[in-house]
Design an enzyme around this catalytic site. Structure first.
Site, PDB file in Angstrom:
ATOM      1  N   LYS A 114       0.825  -1.220   0.000  1.00 22.59           N
ATOM      2  CA  LYS A 114       0.000   0.000   0.000  1.00 22.59           C
ATOM      3  C   LYS A 114       0.851   1.259   0.000  1.00 22.59           C
ATOM      4  CE  LYS A 114      -4.428  -1.528   1.739  1.00 22.59           C
ATOM      5  NZ  LYS A 114      -5.423  -1.489   2.795  1.00 22.59           N
ATOM      6  N   LYS A 198      -5.008  -9.101  -6.875  1.00 22.25           N
ATOM      7  CA  LYS A 198      -6.215  -9.243  -6.059  1.00 22.25           C
ATOM      8  C   LYS A 198      -7.317  -8.295  -6.553  1.00 22.25           C
ATOM      9  CE  LYS A 198      -6.254  -7.300  -1.986  1.00 22.25           C
ATOM     10  NZ  LYS A 198      -5.942  -6.856  -0.637  1.00 22.25           N
ATOM     11  N   LYS A 201     -10.744  -2.559  -4.209  1.00 23.26           N
ATOM     12  CA  LYS A 201     -11.495  -1.325  -4.435  1.00 23.26           C
ATOM     13  C   LYS A 201     -10.593  -0.203  -4.899  1.00 23.26           C
ATOM     14  CE  LYS A 201     -12.141  -1.775   0.488  1.00 23.26           C
ATOM     15  NZ  LYS A 201     -13.157  -2.062   1.493  1.00 23.26           N
TER      16      LYS A 201
HETATM   17  P1  TYM Z   1     -10.862  -4.879   3.919  1.00 22.20           P
HETATM   18  O1  TYM Z   1     -11.841  -3.808   4.232  1.00 22.20           O
HETATM   19  O2  TYM Z   1      -9.766  -4.570   2.978  1.00 22.20           O
HETATM   20  O3  TYM Z   1     -11.609  -6.150   3.383  1.00 22.20           O
HETATM   21  C1  TYM Z   1     -12.728  -6.709   4.053  1.00 22.20           C
HETATM   22  C2  TYM Z   1     -12.709  -8.225   3.938  1.00 22.20           C
HETATM   23  O4  TYM Z   1     -12.734  -8.608   2.559  1.00 22.20           O
HETATM   24  C3  TYM Z   1     -11.673  -9.503   2.280  1.00 22.20           C
HETATM   25  N1  TYM Z   1     -11.214  -9.290   0.893  1.00 22.20           N
HETATM   26  C4  TYM Z   1     -11.061 -10.269  -0.009  1.00 22.20           C
HETATM   27  N2  TYM Z   1     -11.247 -11.598   0.068  1.00 22.20           N
HETATM   28  C5  TYM Z   1     -10.995 -12.330  -1.050  1.00 22.20           C
HETATM   29  N3  TYM Z   1     -10.575 -11.799  -2.221  1.00 22.20           N
HETATM   30  C6  TYM Z   1     -10.385 -10.461  -2.343  1.00 22.20           C
HETATM   31  N4  TYM Z   1      -9.991  -9.948  -3.499  1.00 22.20           N
HETATM   32  C7  TYM Z   1     -10.607  -9.629  -1.202  1.00 22.20           C
HETATM   33  N5  TYM Z   1     -10.498  -8.303  -0.967  1.00 22.20           N
HETATM   34  C8  TYM Z   1     -10.878  -8.110   0.317  1.00 22.20           C
HETATM   35  C9  TYM Z   1     -10.592  -9.151   3.292  1.00 22.20           C
HETATM   36  O5  TYM Z   1      -9.709 -10.220   3.488  1.00 22.20           O
HETATM   37  C10 TYM Z   1     -11.418  -8.839   4.516  1.00 22.20           C
HETATM   38  O6  TYM Z   1     -11.744 -10.015   5.229  1.00 22.20           O
HETATM   39  N6  TYM Z   1      -7.896  -4.859   7.983  1.00 22.20           N
HETATM   40  C11 TYM Z   1      -9.123  -5.341   7.433  1.00 22.20           C
HETATM   41  C12 TYM Z   1     -10.333  -4.919   8.242  1.00 22.20           C
HETATM   42  C13 TYM Z   1     -10.263  -5.182   9.714  1.00 22.20           C
HETATM   43  C14 TYM Z   1     -10.469  -6.435  10.347  1.00 22.20           C
HETATM   44  C15 TYM Z   1     -10.345  -6.173  11.751  1.00 22.20           C
HETATM   45  C16 TYM Z   1     -10.743  -7.719   9.884  1.00 22.20           C
HETATM   46  C17 TYM Z   1     -10.017  -4.253  10.669  1.00 22.20           C
HETATM   47  N7  TYM Z   1     -10.095  -4.853  11.916  1.00 22.20           N
HETATM   48  C18 TYM Z   1     -10.503  -7.201  12.682  1.00 22.20           C
HETATM   49  C19 TYM Z   1     -10.887  -8.744  10.825  1.00 22.20           C
HETATM   50  C20 TYM Z   1     -10.760  -8.483  12.201  1.00 22.20           C
HETATM   51  C21 TYM Z   1      -9.303  -4.790   6.018  1.00 22.20           C
HETATM   52  O7  TYM Z   1      -8.751  -3.786   5.668  1.00 22.20           O
HETATM   53  O8  TYM Z   1     -10.230  -5.466   5.271  1.00 22.20           O
END
Ligand code: TYM
Length: 333
Positions: A114, A198, A201
């Protein structure tokens, strides 16, 4: 015995098929198991690690709640809330940042991706973001964390932080060491334009992803334009390994149809992509359009969405503030 589930999603707009198949679909299954206690968090503090327009952020918080509900999470059964409104998260993140080691954070690949080439200009928040994530999880006695494959390393860090805190303060089992719940197949949905990247967004081309608010024509068009290779579909899973775009599209189809890869390959082996893409579009439209219609409907019900967050925050705060008070005591405040 039931599981204690915690997971979070960033309200950065454009929630997509990767978020749905990698995470939110599992949230729904876990929510539906009566034995589980689930907490689903809109992680707005995480969102501001990169620049956000305040007005858009406010809308995106509501849109994320709408997406949870439209996908099938029941706000009466599971706690849905936004992170910024439960101050224990920020507080615990600070304390845990004094437990986590620089060396551990330096290994985080997502920060490297990132921040890109200009690390000096990345926010400190982007760097320490996995510590906040650990705080989120550890405040709720979480046993299991459903996430996509890209969050695996952050969860390992969370486990390390929990264990180090328990050791440093000689308080065995104070923090439960949580288990990741990552699907074996389909835990990483790739871009429709490049099977080695991947689905995300932040990717500039909208054609690279199916958004959960896309309409039927957009879905059909994006699948039509999705990158493929020139061979017909293979006969075995092994043959997919060198064909990332084919593997991704068959993976998406399988996940939507709740089939394993092997079964889907049998269904399509020897056929050409145009026939397969038609079936894939159909499956996507069937799954995504009801969700997208419901999201749009819910977005007109701002008060309803705000009430869900308010109630969720009250419930979350009860659990999290108790835990953070104990942390204060243990640390010596
Ligand atoms: P975030 O907001 O980027 O994504 C949310 C969830 O979607 C999953 N994801 C994917 N899974 C499969 N293929 C993809 N291309 C893909 N893109 C996104 C992510 O793995 C995630 O599960 N840091 C985390 C948010 C967070 C969190 C937490 C998660 C903050 N605190 C505590 C679990 C527990 C994040 O940025 O996810």
């Amino acid at each position: 015995m039931g599981k204690k589930i915690f997971s979070g999603v960033q309200p950065t707009g454009n929630l997509h098929l990767g978020n749905y198949l990698g995470a939110i679909k599992n949230f729904v299954d876990l929510n539906n198991d009566l034995d589980n206690e689930c907490v689903f968090c809109v992680v707005d503090l995480h969102a501001i690690t990169v620049n956000q327009d305040p007005k858009e952020l406010r809308n995106n918080i509501r849109e994320t709640v709408a997406t949870f509900i439209a996908s099938g999470i029941d706000p009466e059964k599971s706690i849905i809330f936004n992170q910024s409104k439960v101050s224990a998260h920020s507080e615990a993140a600070w304390i845990l940042s004094c437990v986590a080691r620089m060396g551990w954070l330096n290994r985080m690949t997502q920060f490297k991706e990132k921040a890109g080439n200009d690390k000096e200009k990345a926010s400190v928040g982007l760097y320490s973001y996995p510590v906040l994530m650990a705080a989120d999880i550890l405040l709720y006695e979480t046993t299991h964390v459903p996430v996509g494959d890209d969050q695996k390393q952050h969860l390992e860090l969370c486990r390390d932080i929990a264990q180090k805190f328990n050791n440093d303060f000689k308080f065995e089992d104070f923090f439960k060491v949580p288990e990741p719940l990552i699907q074996k197949e389909f835990s990483r949905i790739m871009s429709l334009k490049d099977g080695s990247k991947k689905m995300s967004k932040s990717e500039s081309s909208d054609l690279s992803r199916i958004n959960l608010t896309d309409d039927k024509d957009q879905i059909i068009n994006k699948i039509k334009k999705a990158k493929t290779d020139t061979l017909p579909l293979p006969e075995t899973v092994a043959e997919l390994e060198k064909r990332p775009e084919a593997k991704n599209l068959i993976g998406i189809y399988s996940s939507l149809a709740n089939k394993n890869l092997e079964k889907s390959i049998k269904e399509f082996s020897g056929k050409n992509f145009s026939e397969f893409k038609e079936k894939l579009s159909q499956a996507l439209v069937e799954k995504i359009i009801p969700i997208s219609t419901e999201i749009k409907k819910l977005l007109n019900e701002k008060e309803y969405l705000d009430t869900i967050l308010l109630k969720g925050c009250e419930k979350a705060d009860k659990i999290a503030s108790k835990k953070v008070n104990k942390i204060h005591e243990i640390v010596g405040f």
